[in-house]
Scaffold this active site. Structure first.
Site, mmCIF file in Angstrom:
data_model
loop_
_atom_site.group_PDB
_atom_site.id
_atom_site.type_symbol
_atom_site.label_atom_id
_atom_site.label_comp_id
_atom_site.label_asym_id
_atom_site.label_seq_id
_atom_site.Cartn_x
_atom_site.Cartn_y
_atom_site.Cartn_z
ATOM 1 N N CYS A 125 -53.126 -47.350 39.196
ATOM 2 C CA CYS A 125 -54.314 -46.622 40.628
ATOM 3 C C CYS A 125 -55.408 -46.573 40.512
ATOM 4 C CB CYS A 125 -53.432 -46.296 41.511
ATOM 5 S SG CYS A 125 -51.872 -47.252 41.779
ATOM 6 N N HIS A 160 -54.939 -48.900 50.773
ATOM 7 C CA HIS A 160 -54.950 -48.967 48.668
ATOM 8 C C HIS A 160 -54.637 -49.806 47.861
ATOM 9 C CE1 HIS A 160 -54.058 -46.909 45.578
ATOM 10 N NE2 HIS A 160 -52.460 -46.682 44.798
#
Ligand code: COA
Length: 388
Positions: free
Chosen positions: A83, A334
């Site tokens: 991420c 996200h």
């Protein structure tokens, strides 16, 4: 090392983007970034492309998306740090200019997560840590990892489910003002607490959503920024990075992320500033507990005191240190590879006093901002400090 400035930023709409393919989605961020920097594609010498990939047939999409955006011939690399891939791309592009290898470089992040269903996505992103050991033997997923941290924090410091919900309420409040956000709607305590359980104590509203999106950042040397007549260059003042064990059973506790502590201390040292100097920050709130951990790991709050900061409104616009006033990962979304560049987009706009709504423009005092991007459960971390 040379001074490096952010001179152009671009951002796509985050959400379920069935209307575009991955190249079109990438270009939605690249085009405004080029316009913002007043450069054209052949001017860019090096492109670092962030994507975790694997969830669409074009599983290594850097070259395809770069060609669609007109970047044939530029140096090109795909960066992956789970991420934190967007920040890894930003760091790679930064080094390219700081070292003197290029005068103009770009970091672009893109992810199209909704190409697969939620269980498949869970299984794929579960690979960010010790996948064969922890996912296969114990069924550990991302929400489950952060649930471990949340329950440890609750047991040690008395953090409550309501405290976690306050983080989500703040995120949705600002997401509602951000035209790029996936969720442009506010929420309240009842809705958060009654949303379905994902991994106790984390519920639906404690989680960042699976979504699609892109963001791009153009970096230039000082000479190039001057030559282009950029009137508000945003300088990269400090960068720090770190990593931690793949296997969580090797960690000493679940009360904070050591990689965030180490990366932030390196970035503060390079920038010559401390947490008290910052005007605004974006932290990695992939789950509500992650935002609280970040406050403590980055030195915004003492250990065990992060929830108080949220409860007392200290991290709202007008508070001591506004955090994630673009909606954060929780409400803005996200799309993994895009997130690190999206944070730099937001902070660049804030430092230029150009937030899309005056209601979420922070007051500027020291002209300093911090981006904190975590990969996995603190498996990777990048911290960037920007200055106007
Ligand atoms: N917060 C609030 N609402 C959400 C949401 C979220 N995170 N995710 C989805 N929703 C909403 C959707 O808009 C939809 O609403 P609608 O019925 O009104 O249209 C509803 O909830 C169901 O959406 P769906 O996409 O079917 O949810 P899901 O059950 O498939 O997935 C999660 C929900 C929380 C399991 C999933 O988003 C998830 O795994 N998130 C974590 C992602 C992650 O781990 N990222 C990496 C972290 S480092």
């Amino acid at each position: 090392m040379r001074k490096v400035a952010v001179i152009g930023v671009g951002h796509s709409k985050f959400g379920v983007r069935k209307d575009v393919n991955l190249s079109e989605l990438t270009y939605e961020a690249v085009k405004p970034a080029l316009e913002d920097a007043t450069v054209s594609m052949p001017d860019i010498d090096f492109v670092a492309f962030a994507t975790v990939g694997g969830m669409y047939e074009e599983s290594l999409p850097a070259v395809v998306a770069a060609e669609y955006s007109g970047f044939t011939g530029a140096g090109l690399v795909r960066c992956e740090a789970a991420c934190a891939s967007g920040s890894a791309a930003f760091y790679t592009s930064y080094l390219n200019v700081a070292s003197g290898m290029s005068d103009l470089s770009m970091a672009v992040g893109m992810e199209k997560m909704t190409e697969v269903d939620t269980p498949t996505m869970m299984e794929m992103i579960g690979r960010a840590g010790s996948y064969l050991w922890e996912f296969h033997n114990f069924g550990m997923t991302f929400p489950a990892y952060y649930a471990l941290y949340a329950s440890a924090h609750m047991a040690k410091y008395g953090t409550t489910e309501e405290d976690l919900a306050e983080v989500a309420i703040k995120a949705h409040k600002y997401g509602a003002m951000n035209p790029h956000a996936r969720f442009q709607k506010e929420t309240d305590m009842d809705q958060v607490l009654s949303s379905f359980l994902v991994a106790w104590p984390l519920k639906l509203y404690d989680c960042s959503p699976i979504c699609d999106g892109s963001a791009a950042v153009i970096l230039a040397s000082e000479e190039k920024a001057k030559e282009l007549g950029i009137d508000t260059p945003i300088w990269v003042k400090g960068v720090g990075h770190s990593s931690d064990t793949a296997n969580l059973s090797k960690r000493s506790d679940f009360l904070g992320l050591q990689a965030s502590v180490t990366a932030s201390r390196k970035a503060y040292k390079m920038a010559g500033v401390g947490p008290g100097d910052l005007d605004v920050a974006n932290v990695h709130d992939c789950f509500t507990i992650a935002e609280l951990l970040a406050y403590e790991d980055l030195g915004f709050a003492e250990r065990g005191k992060a929830a108080e900061m949220v409860r007392e409104g200290e991290t709202e616009v007008g508070g001591r240190l506004p955090v994630n006033v673009d909606g954060g990962l929780k409400a803005k979304g996200h799309p993994i590879g895009a997130t690190g560049c999206s944070m730099i987009y937001e902070l660049t706009k804030q430092l230029r006093d150009e937030a899309d709504s005056r209601k979420r423009q922070v007051p500027l005092k020291n002209n300093l901002a911090l981006a904190h991007n975590v990969g996995g459960t603190g498996h990777y971390c990048y911290v960037t400090i920007l200055e106007r």
